[in-house]
Design a protein around this motif. Structure first.
Motif, short mmCIF file in Angstrom:
data_model
loop_
_atom_site.label_atom_id
_atom_site.label_comp_id
_atom_site.label_asym_id
_atom_site.label_seq_id
_atom_site.Cartn_x
_atom_site.Cartn_y
_atom_site.Cartn_z
N ALA A 144 0.83 -1.21 0.00
CA ALA A 144 0.00 0.00 0.00
C ALA A 144 0.87 1.26 0.00
N ASN A 145 1.95 1.24 0.76
CA ASN A 145 2.87 2.39 0.78
C ASN A 145 3.51 2.60 -0.60
N GLU A 148 0.87 4.08 -2.96
CA GLU A 148 0.65 5.49 -2.67
C GLU A 148 1.81 6.35 -3.15
N THR A 149 3.03 5.87 -2.96
CA THR A 149 4.21 6.61 -3.43
C THR A 149 4.19 6.72 -4.95
N ARG A 151 1.53 6.61 -6.91
CA ARG A 151 0.45 7.53 -7.28
C ARG A 151 0.90 8.98 -7.13
N LYS A 152 1.59 9.27 -6.04
CA LYS A 152 2.08 10.64 -5.83
C LYS A 152 3.05 11.04 -6.94
#
Length: 195
Positions: A144-145, A148-149, A151-152
């Motif tokens: 998940a991390n 998210e990274t 996506r950013k």
């Protein structure tokens, strides 16, 4: 005039006690040094203050261990045997704990389970299931991390792309004036934007 005799008892004032300790320690070490020089004696003094500070004097050229060894030889007392026995006992406990840990590791890898009772097997199975659950939870958290990274980074790159397209469009408009070229001679390239 002679000095008055002081009463030997514990000094209540902490500062005075520390000053007296320091002065008397230095005096004692000075006397020990005089004994070494005058009488060629071997001297070792170990002092520990009330603040747990170690102060030591040993005849130059010798060590405290050598002094203890000479003491042991001359007095017939075995100073090190009890310490040696304690160290052997400590070593035995450490080896036993190490053996138990190695055995547990082998069991968790599926080996050396022949002598385990049914109850021990059930406990081992539960421990393994708990471990797998914790590992899975940690793995999904790490995934998940990473998502998210990523996506950013993607949002950031899209923002940079938009600003470049906008800047390029404004630059070309200024170059051609108010009237941009026709569709046949368009200077803008259309990029597909993926969401």
């Amino acid at each position: 005039m002679t000095r008055g005799q002081i009463q030997i008892r514990r000094i209540e004032n902490i500062t005075n006690r520390q000053v007296t300790y320091s002065k008397r320690r230095n005096g004692l070490f000075k006397k020990a040094q005089e004994l070494v020089v005058l009488c060629d004696a071997k001297v070792s003094i170990i002092m520990i203050s009330s603040r747990n500070k170690l102060h030591e004097f040993t005849t130059p050229g010798t060590t405290t261990k050598q002094i203890y060894d000479m003491y042991q030889q001359l007095s017939g007392n075995d100073v090190w045997s009890s310490q040696y026995a304690m160290m052997l006992e400590e070593l035995r406990k450490i080896k036993e704990a190490n053996g138990n840990i190695r055995k547990e590791i082998r069991r968790r890898m599926g080996f050396s389970m022949e002598d385990m009772s049914f109850r021990e097997l059930v406990i081992l199975q539960q421990d393994m299931q708990d471990s797998v659950a914790k590992i899975s939870e940690r793995k999904y958290k790490a995934i998940a991390n990473q998502i998210e990274t990523t996506r950013k980074k993607l949002r950031n790159s899209h923002g940079i792309h938009r600003s470049l397209v906008h800047a390029f469009g404004a630059l070309n408009l200024n170059e051609y004036g108010a009237d941009p070229p026709t569709a046949a001679g368009s200077y803008l390239t259309t990029y597909t934007y993926l969401e």
